[in-house]
Design a protein around this motif. Structure first.
Motif, PDB file in Angstrom:
ATOM      1  N   THR A   6       0.796  -1.234   0.000  1.00  0.00           N
ATOM      2  CA  THR A   6       0.000   0.000   0.000  1.00  0.00           C
ATOM      3  C   THR A   6       0.826   1.281   0.000  1.00  0.00           C
ATOM      4  N   ARG A   7       2.120   1.206  -0.228  1.00  0.00           N
ATOM      5  CA  ARG A   7       2.965   2.408  -0.216  1.00  0.00           C
ATOM      6  C   ARG A   7       2.619   3.333  -1.380  1.00  0.00           C
ATOM      7  N   LYS A  47     -13.480 -14.727  19.007  1.00  0.00           N
ATOM      8  CA  LYS A  47     -13.312 -13.300  18.734  1.00  0.00           C
ATOM      9  C   LYS A  47     -11.833 -13.045  18.451  1.00  0.00           C
ATOM     10  N   ILE A  48     -11.540 -12.523  17.269  1.00  0.00           N
ATOM     11  CA  ILE A  48     -10.158 -12.372  16.822  1.00  0.00           C
ATOM     12  C   ILE A  48      -9.913 -10.937  16.368  1.00  0.00           C
ATOM     13  N   VAL A  49      -8.872 -10.325  16.919  1.00  0.00           N
ATOM     14  CA  VAL A  49      -8.440  -8.998  16.480  1.00  0.00           C
ATOM     15  C   VAL A  49      -7.343  -9.175  15.441  1.00  0.00           C
ATOM     16  N   ILE A  50      -7.491  -8.501  14.313  1.00  0.00           N
ATOM     17  CA  ILE A  50      -6.501  -8.591  13.236  1.00  0.00           C
ATOM     18  C   ILE A  50      -5.886  -7.219  13.004  1.00  0.00           C
ATOM     19  N   ASP A  51      -4.560  -7.152  13.102  1.00  0.00           N
ATOM     20  CA  ASP A  51      -3.806  -5.921  12.838  1.00  0.00           C
ATOM     21  C   ASP A  51      -3.168  -6.052  11.459  1.00  0.00           C
ATOM     22  N   CYS A  52      -3.657  -5.267  10.512  1.00  0.00           N
ATOM     23  CA  CYS A  52      -3.192  -5.364   9.124  1.00  0.00           C
ATOM     24  C   CYS A  52      -2.023  -4.435   8.812  1.00  0.00           C
ATOM     25  N   ALA A  53      -1.540  -3.684   9.790  1.00  0.00           N
ATOM     26  CA  ALA A  53      -0.381  -2.799   9.613  1.00  0.00           C
ATOM     27  C   ALA A  53      -0.583  -1.796   8.478  1.00  0.00           C
ATOM     28  N   HIS A  54      -1.842  -1.468   8.180  1.00  0.00           N
ATOM     29  CA  HIS A  54      -2.159  -0.571   7.056  1.00  0.00           C
ATOM     30  C   HIS A  54      -1.500  -1.066   5.769  1.00  0.00           C
ATOM     31  N   GLY A  55      -1.411  -2.382   5.651  1.00  0.00           N
ATOM     32  CA  GLY A  55      -0.679  -2.967   4.529  1.00  0.00           C
ATOM     33  C   GLY A  55      -1.555  -3.783   3.602  1.00  0.00           C
ATOM     34  N   ALA A  79      -1.212 -10.301  14.085  1.00  0.00           N
ATOM     35  CA  ALA A  79      -0.575  -9.104  13.522  1.00  0.00           C
ATOM     36  C   ALA A  79       0.286  -9.484  12.326  1.00  0.00           C
ATOM     37  N   PHE A  80      -0.029  -8.892  11.180  1.00  0.00           N
ATOM     38  CA  PHE A  80       0.750  -9.105   9.967  1.00  0.00           C
ATOM     39  C   PHE A  80       1.714  -7.941   9.763  1.00  0.00           C
ATOM     40  N   ASP A  81       2.673  -8.122   8.874  1.00  0.00           N
ATOM     41  CA  ASP A  81       3.497  -6.985   8.467  1.00  0.00           C
ATOM     42  C   ASP A  81       2.931  -6.413   7.177  1.00  0.00           C
ATOM     43  N   GLY A  82       3.617  -5.413   6.617  1.00  0.00           N
ATOM     44  CA  GLY A  82       3.062  -4.646   5.509  1.00  0.00           C
ATOM     45  C   GLY A  82       2.720  -5.429   4.264  1.00  0.00           C
TER      46      GLY A  82
END
Length: 434
Positions: free
Chosen positions: A51-52, A173-181, A236-239
């Protein structure tokens, strides 16, 4: 001749090195000529990006050169790196190109190239580098155009959902951090497919916020979110989506070593050896030894891990950073698939965490302007002193293959000892290298 490839493809600050506008055209020609000479047919390439904000300009410059050759170039737009790798393996693509700097901040970008069943070999990277530095290319008129390829995410979803029961995450219940990626659309959709109650954070990319205080390099963010939402798990994923870390309901973080430990209990892998890296915690090797499993250490980088997996016929391997390779599925790290397989294994095998009693690791880094030879006496004598101090632990010092930094990892039996040695060693080397 300066080698343009690092640990995982080409990476630099935007507008620098091979990513400078005037050099991207040359790079595209080098890749195009290499591809044209190595395939006896029209070469079909899938290209994707994260997404850069800089991805589109890099895509346009590369495409102008690549399309000079007998190449069909398909644009998957914003898709995770693992999607490109999976579709190149399973569909009728010959190569994949990913425009991404993975876990790095938005000021960086990069280019990864993959083949049917692997990333590029060092020999191939050398051949492309040779063409980049020494050939003179002249653009010619062409009728080739960049073709849209809109079905990438849909095809990947079909491949990945076939591995698991459709409701195995029901009532979770699952929280997903997409790293704005690159996973910001695909990951929540896939987890919802398995009936999970999904809460998504850091899924509003603006071109500049990728990995910013988010994702797998900032586990404190996902840990806090899990506690806030009283969730069962956090992911949590990376970009670019090739790394993943997990967090349980109590906020405890599980890195690549923990993930490999759990996956080794899966029915498919109970007889498989396991490949880690020199950075893997000693506890992983000891645990696997107690389970009568063979553990190998590769150099840093998922390409090195996969090479050793092939050498020893291992089905799983990875790095503490969360690059995990599961060979029946892919030849590269895949955050979405890995996290699903981790949870599936926990549920089916009724595993109680944690499985590892880890040695205390402290990792730091020193920014450098040049990568000096650490075998020179002035550096080697300091390193040897601290290697003796850390016994029976370990000291790993290496230059990053993707950033201008020297990485230091200290592993010992106590956190206090690891922190003390890390701080003192960092200060001494900083004075010499800074």
């Amino acid at each position: 001749m300066k080698h343009i490839f690092g640990t995982d493809g080409i990476r630099d600050k935007i507008h620098h090195g091979a990513l400078a506008q005037e050099n991207l055209r040359q790079l595209g020609h080098a890749i195009g000529q290499w591809a044209a000479h190595n395939f006896e047919k029209r070469v079909k390439i899938l290209i994707g990006s994260d997404t850069r904000s800089s991805c589109n300009s890099i895509l346009q410059e590369l495409s102008k050169s690549l399309l000079q050759y007998n190449i069909e170039l398909c644009n998957g737009d914003i898709i995770p790196t693992p999607v490109v790798c999976k579709l190149v393996r399973e569909e009728d693509f010959d190569l994949g190109i990913i425009i991404s700097a993975s876990h790095n901040s938005a000021e960086y970008n990069g280019i990864k190239i993959v083949k049917k069943n692997s990333k590029l070999s060092a020999f191939t990277e050398g051949a492309i580098t040779q063409l980049y530095h020494h050939e003179i290319f002249i653009d010619q008129p062409t009728v080739n155009t960049l073709q849209p390829y809109d079905q990438a995410s849909q095809l990947y979803e079909i491949f990945i959902t076939a591995w698991f029961e459709s409701d195995f995450l029901e009532n979770k219940k699952i929280v997903i951090d997409c790293a704005h990626g690159a996973t910001y659309k695909l990951a929540p959709k896939i987890f919802e497919h398995f009936n999970a109650q999904v809460i998504t954070i850091n899924n509003n990319p603006d071109g500049y916020n990728i990995n910013l205080q988010s994702g797998s390099t900032h586990p404190e963010t996902i840990s806090a979110a899990v506690l806030q939402h009283q969730a069962d798990w956090g992911i949590a994923f990376d970009g670019d989506g090739d790394r993943v870390l997990l967090v349980d309901k109590d906020g405890n973080t599980y890195d690549g070593d923990d993930i490999l430990t759990v996956l080794s209990e899966h029915a498919l892998f109970k007889k498989s050896s396991v490949v880690g890296t020199i950075m893997s915690n000693q506890a992983l090797g000891k645990h696997l030894q107690q389970k009568n499993k063979v553990f190998f250490r590769a150099s840093v980088g998922d390409k090195q891990v996969y090479t050793m997996m092939q050498q020893y016929h291992a089905m799983i391997g990875g790095e503490p950073s969360g690059h995990i390779i599961v060979e029946p599925f892919s030849f590269a790290g895949d955050g979405i698939f890995t996290s699903l397989l981790f949870l599936d294994t926990i549920i089916k095998e009724n595993i109680k965490l944690p499985l590892l009693q880890k040695f205390a690791q402290v990792s730091t880094q020193i920014k450098v302007t040049e990568k000096r030879d650490l075998t020179e006496y002035v550096y080697a004598s300091i390193i040897k002193k601290y290697e003796e101090m850390v016994q029976p632990g370990r000291l790993i010092i290496r230059y990053s293959g993707t950033e201008p930094v020297l990485r230091i990892m200290v592993e010992s039996d106590t956190q206090e000892k690891s922190m003390m040695i890390s701080s003192q060693l960092q200060n001494e080397l900083q004075n010499l290298l800074g």
